[in-house]
Design an enzyme around this catalytic site. Structure first.
Site: not given
Lengths: 215, 258
Positions: A83, A193, A195
């Site tokens: 990001c 993202h 994650e």
């Protein structure tokens, strides 16, 4: 046994990044959340996340004295930008009336705009928020077992435009096609993202923790 | 257009347990938050929202642990709402593993709080929850006001003015609940949702009134929502999220495959 440093410069929720890396790493690997440039430089691989505005991010990086360590790690070991951690690798961002960034690559970060539209003239919301497809534009070890055109979770209002087209490793369509993934040598960076992208994202992170840093 | 519309199950949490009441009565225990989160993730939920309805602020610490536990094993965006009044509350939830916080009452009493929160943590993690109720008469053009205290207290604030202001103050997303529809299972107030969606730059989550899968479709196609939030239809196994996604996809809505 290896050490994976997650660079903490006070920008955003890094807990999820650490949690996700712990799930995909080997049990004897160490996932280290750190603000210390020496620890970043001592790590075997480095994850560089980030959220918020480019101006704040650059200020925080310098306040923590992390600039040199980040730039050095980006050039010599497996390095993953996420990001804002991708955007500030470039030379310059339009955000905050113009922000000079780390300059690892030539290019700019631009705003989607308040009147952003799709191909048929329908207004698109900014930030670009939610699950969008990433088209893999070339082969890369980090794409191992990640299906082409898989959806990842995005949240951003600015996008990256690299000067060198060779850097592009993935693209995403939001009104127009923008660069969502770049890769060069030991470095891989995404706008989305991993994650927060469920099993698809975990697979990409698993590939990263096992990557030898060769493209 | 390749950005998918989102389905967000909402879990009310009271003292560490997921509960579901209908119109604030008949609170039913729906189980362990981590188990619920895991199941919704497997079914293909695009995000999760936890609403802390714990009455006593002494018990708020419980919510922090709930978020920590969920964030350790569920890797989709997590939003936490309920009792977010200060910057320290936001910091605590983000540190626990939340990706966004939802601010409701505190925004109404102090709009500057939203600006301060967005400035400090970034708009991407600030959701403003808006509870709106129709105040126009049957055949008048639609007009809605902001209500607090579960829809009981009017504030006199026009809903469309309010969402424009919250957008300008740095909200990253609007979670819009129709207090007329909440708990009714007759569908979203799609007229309200469409007005709000057109009024702001940021994504809008429709909430309040979902009783079946067609309501989710209507919220997207008629309400122009970017995401739909629902609680009870998923909690008690009436519908699976995968089923909802297949139904929406069949009507031409772009969804993330499970």
């Amino acid at each position: 046994m290896q050490t994976i440093a997650v660079v903490d410069y006070g920008m955003g929720n890094l807990r999820s990044v650490v949690n996700a890396l712990q799930v995909v790493a080997q049990s004897h690997d160490r996932v280290l959340l750190t603000s210390d440039p020496q620890q970043v430089l001592a790590a075997d691989r480095v994850v560089f996340p980030g959220q918020g505005a480019a101006g704040d991010c650059m200020r925080a990086i310098d306040e923590y004295g992390l600039r040199e360590a980040i730039v050095a790690a980006a050039k010599d070991r497996p390095f993953l930008g996420i990001c804002m951690g991708m955007q500030v690798l470039i030379e310059h961002s339009e955000e905050n009336e113009g922000t000079q960034c780390l300059g690892v690559f030539k290019g700019r970060v631009k705003y989607f705009g308040d009147d952003h539209q799709d191909h048929s003239g329908v207004r698109l919301k900014v930030p670009h928020m939610g699950w969008n497809r990433v088209k893999q534009t070339r082969e890369h070890p980090l794409w191992h077992d990640v299906t082409d055109d898989s959806r990842f979770y995005f949240v951003h209002s600015y996008y990256l435009e690299a000067e060198d087209p060779q850097l592009v490793a993935g693209i995403t369509d939001y009104g127009f096609s923008f660069t969502s993934v770049i890769a060069k040598d030991n470095l891989f960076a995404l706008q989305c993202h991993p994650e927060k992208s469920a099993d698809t994202g975990l697979q990409l992170l698993r590939n990263f923790v096992n990557w030898d840093g060769q493209p | 257009m390749t950005l998918a519309k989102r389905i967000i199950p909402c879990l009310d949490v009271d003292n560490g347990r997921v509960v579901k009441g209908v119109k604030f009565v008949e609170i039913r225990d729906a189980g362990d938050p981590v188990e619920n989160a895991r199941r919704y993730n497997q079914e293909g939920a695009d995000e999760l929202t936890f609403l802390d309805i714990t009455a006593s602020s002494d018990d708020r610490e419980t919510m922090v642990h709930v978020v920590e536990d969920v964030a350790r094993e569920v890797f989709i965006p997590l939003t936490v709402g309920g009792g977010i009044r200060e910057l320290a509350d936001i910091r605590r939830m983000l540190n626990a593993g939340a990706d966004k916080v939802s601010i409701n009452t505190a925004a109404v009493f102090n709009p500057e709080f939203v600006a301060a929160a967005a400035d400090k943590f970034g708009s991407q993690c600030i959701v403003v929850a808006v509870d709106a109720k129709r105040v126009s008469a049957e055949h008048e053009a639609g007009r809605w006001e902001i209500f607090t205290h579960g829809g009981r207290k009017p504030t006199g604030i026009d809903a469309l003015d309010w969402v424009r202001k919250m957008d300008a103050f740095g909200a990253g997303e609007i979670l819009l609940t129709s207090m007329d529809r909440d708990g009714t299972k007759i569908g979203f107030d799609n007229e309200l949702t469409a007005e709000v969606s057109a009024a702001v730059r940021v994504p809008v989550i429709a909430s309040g009134g979902v009783g079946n899968l067609q309501h989710l479709v209507d919220g997207i196609l008629q309400g122009k929502a970017d995401a739909v939030l629902a609680a009870s239809i998923f909690h008690f196994g009436e519908y699976r999220i995968s089923e909802a996604k297949a139904f929406m996809q069949a009507q031409g809505i772009e969804m993330r495959d499970v």
